[in-house]
Enzyme design. Structure first.
Site, PDB file in Angstrom:
ATOM      1  CB  CYS A  99     -30.060   2.178  49.704  1.00  0.00           C
ATOM      2  SG  CYS A  99     -28.696   2.779  50.691  1.00  0.00           S
ATOM      3  CD  GLU A 141     -29.006  -2.884  44.165  1.00  0.00           C
ATOM      4  OE1 GLU A 141     -29.807  -3.324  44.998  1.00  0.00           O
ATOM      5  OE2 GLU A 141     -28.401  -1.812  44.304  1.00  0.00           O
ATOM      6  CG  HIS A 198     -27.516  -1.245  47.561  1.00  0.00           C
ATOM      7  ND1 HIS A 198     -27.651  -0.516  46.406  1.00  0.00           N
ATOM      8  CD2 HIS A 198     -27.221  -0.347  48.526  1.00  0.00           C
ATOM      9  CE1 HIS A 198     -27.433   0.765  46.645  1.00  0.00           C
ATOM     10  NE2 HIS A 198     -27.168   0.889  47.939  1.00  0.00           N
ATOM     11  NE  ARG A 256     -29.012  11.454  52.929  1.00  0.00           N
ATOM     12  CZ  ARG A 256     -28.544  12.488  52.229  1.00  0.00           C
ATOM     13  NH1 ARG A 256     -28.981  13.704  52.462  1.00  0.00           N
ATOM     14  NH2 ARG A 256     -27.625  12.292  51.307  1.00  0.00           N
ATOM     15  CB  ILE A 295     -23.548   0.746  49.928  1.00  0.00           C
ATOM     16  CG1 ILE A 295     -23.245  -0.705  49.573  1.00  0.00           C
ATOM     17  CG2 ILE A 295     -22.491   1.689  49.375  1.00  0.00           C
ATOM     18  CD1 ILE A 295     -23.399  -1.025  48.110  1.00  0.00           C
ATOM     19  NE  ARG A 296     -21.532   7.929  52.897  1.00  0.00           N
ATOM     20  CZ  ARG A 296     -21.669   9.239  52.793  1.00  0.00           C
ATOM     21  NH1 ARG A 296     -21.890   9.803  51.630  1.00  0.00           N
ATOM     22  NH2 ARG A 296     -21.597  10.006  53.848  1.00  0.00           N
ATOM     23  N   GLY A 323     -28.634   5.084  45.508  1.00  0.00           N
ATOM     24  CA  GLY A 323     -27.843   6.097  44.808  1.00  0.00           C
ATOM     25  C   GLY A 323     -27.612   7.213  45.798  1.00  0.00           C
ATOM     26  CD  GLU A 324     -26.784  12.349  47.427  1.00  0.00           C
ATOM     27  OE1 GLU A 324     -26.725  12.595  48.643  1.00  0.00           O
ATOM     28  OE2 GLU A 324     -27.538  12.981  46.652  1.00  0.00           O
ATOM     29  CB  SER A 325     -31.656  10.226  49.037  1.00  0.00           C
ATOM     30  OG  SER A 325     -30.915  10.888  50.043  1.00  0.00           O
TER      31      SER A 325
END
Ligand code: GLN
Length: 198
Positions: free
Chosen positions: A79, A181, A179, A111, A138-139, A47-49
């Site tokens: 991630c 998943e 990821h 990051r 992903i990023r 997600g966004e850490s």
């Protein structure tokens, strides 16, 4: 029967839930400290850490997650989740982020190391003890350093960056920069379940 908790504050928690359901593993969402009492494994999703970090603090979850780790129960961070487990975080562009992390693993991460969202990619990664998995970056961050007792156990070969750390393990804790998943590769989940049974 192993019950897996998925930290469900922001990010990819639903996708983890679906993979576990397909595997026939009981999964529940973790939103508050009490939710950790009835689970055997915790997944901290991507997600966004900085957002997930703020929400962990807001929910008062950090001491409970730290206790969970100290009890020897498995935690998988993917991630953004890997960033949240790390002791040291820098950003590829801005350097030192000063952001909150749980700081449970002896790893340093960079990051957004592969660039922007549209530079995301899929790759096959070979992880010690797990095997080859096809996964999505992903990023994603990279694991730039690990110090004892922590070990980097998987690398990804990137055209621009070369061979960089993608998976690390420290006893019951595992950090993956990608990821699992998204591609639904089940091997990582099966590995986690065996960790919980040890
Ligand atoms: N770039 C995100 C961060 O630094 C992580 C991306 C992800 O979890 N897919 O928080």
């Amino acid at each position: 029967m192993v019950r897996v908790g998925i930290l469900a504050l922001q990010g990819d928690f639903l996708e983890h839930f679906e993979v576990l359901r397909d595997l026939g593993v009981e999964a529940v969402y973790v939103k508050k400290p009490k939710d950790l009492e009835n689970i055997d494994v915790l997944i901290i999703p991507g997600g966004e850490s900085t957002t997930i970090g703020s929400l962990i603090q807001y929910a008062g979850l950090a001491p409970a997650i730290t206790r969970f780790a100290e009890e020897g129960k498995p935690i998988l961070g993917t991630c953004a989740g890997a960033i949240l487990l790390a002791k040291k975080v820098v950003d590829r562009v801005v350097g030192e982020t000063g952001q909150f992390t749980l700081g449970l693993m002896n790893i340093a991460v960079v990051r957004n190391a592969f660039g922007r969202q549209n530079q995301s990619f899929e790759a096959v990664v070979s992880i010690e003890g797990v095997g080859e998995v096809r996964v999505a970056f992903i990023r994603a961050p990279v694991i730039s350093e690990a110090w004892p007792p922590t070990k980097i156990i998987g690398y990804v070969n990137h055209p621009a960056l070369g061979k960089v750390g993608a998976a690390a393990v420290q006893n019951n804790l595992m950090a993956l920069t990608f990821h699992p998943e998204i591609t639904g590769d089940k091997k990582i989940y099966e590995y986690l379940i065996t960790l919980a049974k040890k």
